[in-house]
Design an enzyme around this catalytic site. Sequence first.
Site, PDB file in Angstrom:
ATOM      1  N   ASP A   1      10.475 -26.335  30.615  1.00 15.89           N
ATOM      2  CA  ASP A   1       9.763 -26.414  31.891  1.00 15.89           C
ATOM      3  C   ASP A   1       8.935 -27.694  31.952  1.00 15.89           C
ATOM      4  OD1 ASP A   1      10.430 -23.867  33.263  1.00 15.89           O
ATOM      5  OD2 ASP A   1       9.542 -22.995  31.466  1.00 15.89           O
TER       6      ASP A   1
ATOM      7  N   ASP B   1      11.080 -30.043  25.499  1.00 16.72           N
ATOM      8  CA  ASP B   1      10.535 -28.899  26.209  1.00 16.72           C
ATOM      9  C   ASP B   1      11.458 -28.577  27.385  1.00 16.72           C
ATOM     10  OD1 ASP B   1       8.658 -26.898  26.756  1.00 16.72           O
ATOM     11  OD2 ASP B   1       7.586 -28.172  28.172  1.00 16.72           O
TER      12      ASP B   1
END
Length: 271
Positions: free
Chosen positions: A17, A15
């Site tokens: 953020d 991922d």
Amino acid sequence: MTSTEDQTGWTYLMDMDGVLVHEEHLIPGADTFLAELASNDIPYMVLTNNSIRTPRDLRARLLNSGLDIPEKSIWTSALATATFLANQRPGGSAYVVGESGLTTALHDIGYVLTDSDPDYVVLGETRTYSFEAITTAIRLVERGSRFIATNPDATGPSRDGSLPATGSVAALITKATGRDPYYVGKPNALMMRSALRSIGAHSANTLMIGDRMDTDIVCGLEAGLQTILVMTGISTRASVELFPYRPTVVLESVADLVGMTTDPFRRTANN
């Protein structure tokens, strides 16, 4: 859970953020971690449910944060949605509520963007949702256009607090029409499978690094990946215990993987 003892040639999905950056700020150690992946020729892909920006735009944003990530190593929910639609209905049409990341992805697969009897209404992320666009989307879904949304995230972050995101606006359209969207992004494992196909990787030798149990980790598990949860985003060690499934490993941050990217479970067997 499959054994990790004899795994070689790892591929990483991660991922963005909460794992590599917070808003525009680098998470300490993320640059060193990515540099080590590159120096060891380890394939990786950065995933994001946000469909606002194109990979080129995201690369520029990440460069400003101190991370040098190639465009080809960025996979968005917009790209996953475009890949899905290209397989479902090649050369179709769509009415889009979203920004350049989504419209560009759909243009690139040969879709026509129109508000005249489109095959699909495609809802993505935008900071400027308009009542007129949402009304048009509702009327088209009522007339039979299939309803697709890039991701189910109800809110997104900003410096001033939470913002309504795709999932919240999708709920509004569903309430008005009685039609649920098909969500392509995380936690749909389809997003990870499409990312794996894009780099020619296999789930048996792939790790998913995320900061959320309810999207990143469950999505990785359902796609057949080993999973690493980091504590630099949403989830906490206490919140992990609330879920009926567990990640393979829990780490404080991706900085803990520096020096062990070729053998990520070497020092984590007891986590």
